[in-house]
Design a protein around this motif. Structure first.
Motif, PDB file in Angstrom:
ATOM      1  N   GLY A 176      -8.461   5.933  -5.037  1.00 20.67           N
ATOM      2  CA  GLY A 176      -9.386   4.715  -5.330  1.00 20.67           C
ATOM      3  C   GLY A 176      -9.930   4.351  -6.547  1.00 20.67           C
ATOM      4  O   GLY A 176     -10.296   3.217  -6.557  1.00 20.67           O
ATOM      5  N   ARG A 236      -6.635   8.411   0.177  1.00 13.97           N
ATOM      6  CA  ARG A 236      -8.174   7.958  -0.192  1.00 13.97           C
ATOM      7  C   ARG A 236      -9.042   8.102   0.058  1.00 13.97           C
ATOM      8  O   ARG A 236     -10.502   8.367  -0.040  1.00 13.97           O
ATOM      9  N   ASP A 237      -9.836   7.904   1.718  1.00 11.62           N
ATOM     10  CA  ASP A 237     -10.355   8.010   2.527  1.00 11.62           C
ATOM     11  C   ASP A 237     -10.372   9.061   3.204  1.00 11.62           C
ATOM     12  O   ASP A 237     -11.234   9.484   4.296  1.00 11.62           O
ATOM     13  N   TYR A 291      -1.912   4.642   0.891  1.00  5.37           N
ATOM     14  CA  TYR A 291      -2.516   5.146  -0.057  1.00  5.37           C
ATOM     15  C   TYR A 291      -3.704   5.057   0.354  1.00  5.37           C
ATOM     16  O   TYR A 291      -4.528   6.413  -0.186  1.00  5.37           O
ATOM     17  N   THR A 292      -4.704   4.690   0.964  1.00  6.00           N
ATOM     18  CA  THR A 292      -5.658   4.809   2.004  1.00  6.00           C
ATOM     19  C   THR A 292      -5.878   5.845   2.657  1.00  6.00           C
ATOM     20  O   THR A 292      -7.170   5.878   2.704  1.00  6.00           O
ATOM     21  N   GLY A 323       0.394  -1.348  -0.045  1.00  7.46           N
ATOM     22  CA  GLY A 323       0.051   0.324  -0.032  1.00  7.46           C
ATOM     23  C   GLY A 323       0.585   1.156   0.162  1.00  7.46           C
ATOM     24  O   GLY A 323       0.459   2.577  -0.036  1.00  7.46           O
TER      25      GLY A 323
END
Length: 459
Positions: A456, A438-439, A434-435, A405
């Protein structure tokens, strides 16, 4: 002979910040700057600040929609006047900041080493000899002048420094060199209504970037009116009463071509300023590229001498020079653990319109690394904020390690990318995958929220 605790050669970002720090701690400090027009260093006088001021004025000019070249020329003259006023203001502020300190003495002259502890300063007809316990080199870099026939004494040829003093807008500007500096000026002068032609000697446009990003940048510049010639090897730049005459050869076809121009900009790279410094007299060694050789703590090959900023080569950014100061400060007054290796996720931006910002790996480099990667890209026009700005050009791209990630790289060619890229950098420095981007919750409408959609897309 005047004796000092520290001598700092050069008034750049790292040097001036260190001088203030040392002076505030009671050190007796000498700062030597060769030109009164360079107090404060490259950034505020001939680099970041004046060019970005011109970038802004060029964009404003586009909104005003001048109907003739004469109107464009009027806007340009006003922009140059504003730029001069701004740099003069900042130059005085920087000079006064040091000159007002009882512990700091500013010398305006040419510095050269006499020994590891002695520096000679030539100030017109006067020559002084200074002695310093510690010496710091912060002399910056300047434009490389290529060995092209006809350059010497040519009144129509400029560097990135001298062209910002040009008060008359050129109808046609030829830029020799298709690197980032050349492209910034191409964007500026096109915005002011000049016809701009870029001559790049290589066979790839901005070879450092991924090909999809490079093609996106090239397409946008061409749409704005910039003409780009690759494989263009300049043979000569002669001149007559009317202007410059450029002769170049296509390295693939061998065909020789000629151009005329009102002005020619040499954007052919920069090299460290060590002329007149005589570093060998102090035992300071240079690299093959002419930069001052330093270790990870910015020590030169002489124990009591350090170097910082552009003169050491590598990334030539103001924020790197500032971080150099932090490394030296940590050694002098802290734990001494901080080094150049501590720099993580250092981004750069090219202030074309829209700006190009990047950090980390490109796609090819990531694939060569042997990692399993996922690549996401999305047009800038997909985001509502670009439409509120009427700036829908561009492309956003992210590269992620699919097993961990980890964000390996990110390139943002879009409006406000110079701000958004810092959010990506902060996430990487904080150890987030990366999340996290993204979030995250961002304001709307904003360019920051483009990170929701871009990351995303990662699979």
């Amino acid at each position: 002979m005047e004796k000092y605790d520290a001598i700092i050669i050069g008034f750049g970002k790292g040097g001036k910040t260190l001088a203030a720090e040392l002076g505030n701690r009671g050190w007796n400090v000498a700062v030597i700057e060769r030109s009164p027009e360079m107090y404060g260093g490259t950034c505020i006088n001939i680099g970041c600040i004046p060019t970005k001021k011109l970038v802004h004025n060029a964009e404003v000019t586009q909104y005003r929609k001048p109907s003739s070249f004469e109107q464009f020329a009027g806007e340009y003259r006003k922009a140059i006047e504003e730029k001069k006023a701004l740099t003069a203001l900042l130059r005085k502020k920087n000079f006064d900041n040091l000159d007002s300190k009882d512990t700091v003495t500013v010398y305006t002259g040419i510095a050269s080493f006499r020994s590891p502890h002695e520096v000679e300063v030539k100030m017109g007809d006067e020559t002084l000899l200074l002695e310093g316990k510690k010496i710091f080199i912060n002399t910056g870099a300047s434009t490389v002048i290529p060995p092209i026939k006809g350059l010497e004494g040519n009144p129509f040829v400029y560097t990135s420094t001298s062209i910002m003093e040009l008060e008359k807008l050129p109808r046609r500007l030829v830029i020799v060199g298709g690197g980032y500096i050349g492209l910034e000026f191409a964007s500026i002068f096109t915005g002011f209504g000049s016809e701009v032609i870029v001559l790049e000697g290589g066979d790839k446009f901005i070879a450092r970037e991924d090909r999809d990003i490079a093609e996106a940048v090239k397409g946008v510049l061409e749409k704005k009116g910039v003409t780009i010639h690759l494989n263009a090897l300049v043979q000569s730049i002669e001149h007559n009463d009317a202007g410059a005459v450029i002769t170049y050869k296509d390295s693939k076809s061998g065909e020789e071509m000629h151009l005329t121009a009102d002005a020619v900009l040499l954007a052919t790279g920069r090299r460290p300023n060590t002329q007149d410094l005589h570093p060998e007299a102090a035992g300071v060694e240079l690299t093959e590229r002419g930069a001052v050789m330093v270790d990870d703590h910015l020590h030169t090959t002489t124990p009591n001498i350090w170097a910082m900023g552009d003169v050491v080569g590598g990334l030539q950014f103001t924020y790197i020079s500032l971080d150099d100061y932090r490394i030296i400060k940590d050694e002098l007054f802290g734990s001494g653990q901080r080094t150049k290796d501590d720099r993580v996720a250092v981004a750069y931006s090219v202030f074309i319109d829209p700006p190009l910002s990047r950090l980390g790996m490109g796609e090819d480099e990531a694939r060569r690394s042997g990692r399993k990667i996922s690549v996401a890209s999305i047009p800038a026009a997909a985001f509502p904020r670009t439409r509120t700005f009427d700036q829908t050009d561009g492309l956003l791209k992210a590269i992620v390690d699919t097993e961990t990630g980890e964000i390996l790289g990110c390139t943002l060619f879009c409006t406000q990318s110079t701000e958004v890229i810092n959010t990506v950098a902060m996430a990487i420095r904080a150890g987030k995958d990366y999340t996290f981007l993204r979030d995250a919750i961002y304001t709307h409408p904003s360019m920051s929220e483009s990170l929701n959609d871009l990351f995303g897309l990662i699979k």
